[in-house]
Design an enzyme around this catalytic site. Structure first.
Site, PDB file in Angstrom:
ATOM      1  N   THR A  88       0.790  -1.090   0.210  1.00  0.00           N
ATOM      2  CA  THR A  88       0.000  -0.045   0.107  1.00  0.00           C
ATOM      3  C   THR A  88       1.000   1.267   0.095  1.00  0.00           C
ATOM      4  O   THR A  88       1.907   1.364   0.541  1.00  0.00           O
ATOM      5  CB  THR A  88      -0.949  -0.010   1.294  1.00  0.00           C
ATOM      6  OG1 THR A  88      -0.305   0.157   2.378  1.00  0.00           O
ATOM      7  CG2 THR A  88      -1.726  -1.011   1.399  1.00  0.00           C
ATOM      8  N   SER A 304      -7.712  -9.234  -7.873  1.00  0.00           N
ATOM      9  CA  SER A 304      -8.129  -7.837  -6.915  1.00  0.00           C
ATOM     10  C   SER A 304      -8.928  -6.770  -7.746  1.00  0.00           C
ATOM     11  O   SER A 304      -8.569  -6.803  -8.879  1.00  0.00           O
ATOM     12  CB  SER A 304      -6.648  -7.337  -6.656  1.00  0.00           C
ATOM     13  OG  SER A 304      -6.720  -6.338  -6.142  1.00  0.00           O
ATOM     14  N   HIS A 306      -8.204  -3.572  -6.637  1.00  0.00           N
ATOM     15  CA  HIS A 306      -7.248  -2.522  -6.131  1.00  0.00           C
ATOM     16  C   HIS A 306      -8.262  -1.961  -4.704  1.00  0.00           C
ATOM     17  O   HIS A 306      -8.116  -0.813  -4.645  1.00  0.00           O
ATOM     18  CB  HIS A 306      -7.113  -1.463  -7.047  1.00  0.00           C
ATOM     19  CG  HIS A 306      -5.785  -0.801  -6.821  1.00  0.00           C
ATOM     20  ND1 HIS A 306      -4.687  -1.173  -7.215  1.00  0.00           N
ATOM     21  CD2 HIS A 306      -5.482   0.179  -5.629  1.00  0.00           C
ATOM     22  CE1 HIS A 306      -3.581  -0.066  -6.686  1.00  0.00           C
ATOM     23  NE2 HIS A 306      -3.974   0.398  -5.897  1.00  0.00           N
TER      24      HIS A 306
END
Length: 428
Positions: A88, A304, A306
């Protein structure tokens, strides 16, 4: 004799939800708002979590295993539990940032993912956890990207994560928090009303020295040293130039043309030439993209959206996991990233085809609530939840989980981008 203060809050928390609430109370409102994130109406971010609640489990009442194994192998590494740290960006929730997270992951026997938008240099993070994966966005020209790969490899990272799914759809219905380009006097005065309401957070950063919001891992290589001085000594060449601000790094990303599949193959090839270890492509939601990723030579993919910061309306990651895992799970490691908040979520993802999961907001809540110990706390919560789920379901090993262990409602899965030939074969 030391007398404990009965009014002092217990630093340990029993769920990720409690960690989030403590982080909310501890962090300035703009900092917390940046973590909540989610683009546009937040539909995808919300569905990432809500979808797990639609899945059930099938328990046994006797004959359950007295001991369970949570260890597995992913990306060529043995891990103590099937939970990895997802990269992240700038982690301004705690002054130790990514270094604290890396130490926590090392102490719990798992891998660290480091963003190239991180607030700490890759060298410091690898020193805290030698099993670090370095994440790169497709930013800058190819020479710049190779330079960043070389730096990561020299630092000792064990693998590369390519993230290409972050879109420009970031407008939020509830408003986006202001992120100052520099923490100069003007920015500090403007944010002072938020900061004074969180004195513990402010004091912690004040002791550490308030940093500017920069991306040190995007700093360019240092200039060549000047010629030797009359005394014969040559000044040392700086390892790297000045780090760009977060907005400088963001501008570079916005002005870089989006990657094509041949670019992904090129990244994989460059990393392989450096002897860099496994290559993971993060952000896959479609079966056809997963198949193209395999053709490009990736070793793993992460299913994913995001964290809901991609195109809003993208289905929850857990909804698209099984179709992707069915298509390519025998060829590459398939991971899931998005919505993990408890150990039972991890178990559901593994049963539907993931080798392991990656967590993002969950550990950031822990970091915001209690630093390194808070991240370790979150990993312990997930470990206990996985173990208790395995016990109740009568499964002795996380690697033995199958779709039959999960109750899946009709219409739950979303099969995106399934090639027509596959549909024809399936109906035959």
């Amino acid at each position: 004799m030391k007398i404990e203060n009965p009014w002092k809050p217990n630093p340990w928390f029993e769920s990720v939800a409690v960690a989030q609430e403590r982080a909310r109370r501890r962090l300035p409102k703009p900092v917390y708002g940046a973590l909540v994130a989610g683009s546009e109406r937040g539909q995808s971010a919300a569905d990432n979590q809500a979808a797990f609640a639609e899945l059930g489990v099938s328990p046994h009442v006797a004959g359950n295993p007295p001991e369970r194994s949570l260890a597995t192998r992913v990306l060529g590494q043995e891990v103590a539990l099937p939970v990895l740290i997802s990269p992240t960006g700038v982690q301004a929730v705690h002054p130790d940032g990514e270094v604290a997270v890396a130490r926590a992951a090392a102490n719990r026997g798992t891998l660290m993912g480091l963003s190239n938008f991180a607030s700490k240099p890759v060298e410091d993070v690898v020193a805290a956890n030698p099993r670090t994966l370095f994440q790169m966005y497709w930013t800058g020209d190819r020479d710049v990207m190779v330079e960043r790969m070389e730096r990561a490899k020299a630092a000792g990272v064990i693998g590369l994560i390519a993230t290409t799914d972050w879109s420009f759809s970031v407008g939020r219905d509830w408003g986006s928090p202001e992120i100052p380009e520099k923490l100069d006097l003007k920015a500090r005065l403007r944010n002072a009303p938020h900061v004074v309401r969180r004195p513990r957070w402010a004091w912690q950063f004040a002791r550490a020295g308030v940093p500017d919001l920069t991306a040190p891992n995007l700093a360019r290589r240092g200039e060549e040293p000047p010629t030797a001085a009359p005394g014969g000594e040559t000044p040392a060449k700086p390892a790297h130039g000045p780090a760009p601000t977060f907005f400088g790094a963001y501008y570079e990303w916005m002005t870089t043309p989006p990657p094509q599949w041949e670019d992904i193959a090129w990244m994989r090839q460059q990393w392989a030439q450096l002897g860099g270890g496994p290559f993971l492509l993060k952000g896959v939601s479609r079966v056809d993209d997963a198949l193209r990723a395999v053709d490009a030579g990736v070793d793993a993919i992460s299913v994913s959206n995001h964290g809901g910061n991609n195109l809003d309306g993208t289905p929850a990651a857990i909804r698209v996991l099984k179709p992707v895992a069915d298509a390519v799970g025998g060829q590459v490691d398939v991971l899931l990233d998005g919505g993990i908040r408890r150990g039972s979520d991890v178990v559901k993802a593994l049963a539907l085809g993931a080798r392991a999961v990656m967590i993002g907001r969950a550990y950031l809540w822990g970091l915001g609530a209690n630093g390194q110990a808070g991240v370790e706390n979150v990993l312990d919560i997930l470990r206990m939840g996985i173990d208790s789920s395995l016990l109740g379901m009568g499964v002795a090993d996380v690697r033995d989980l199958t779709p039959d262990d999960i109750v899946v409602p009709d219409g739950f899965h979303r099969s995106l981008g399934v090639p027509a030939a596959t549909l024809v074969d399936a109906s035959a």
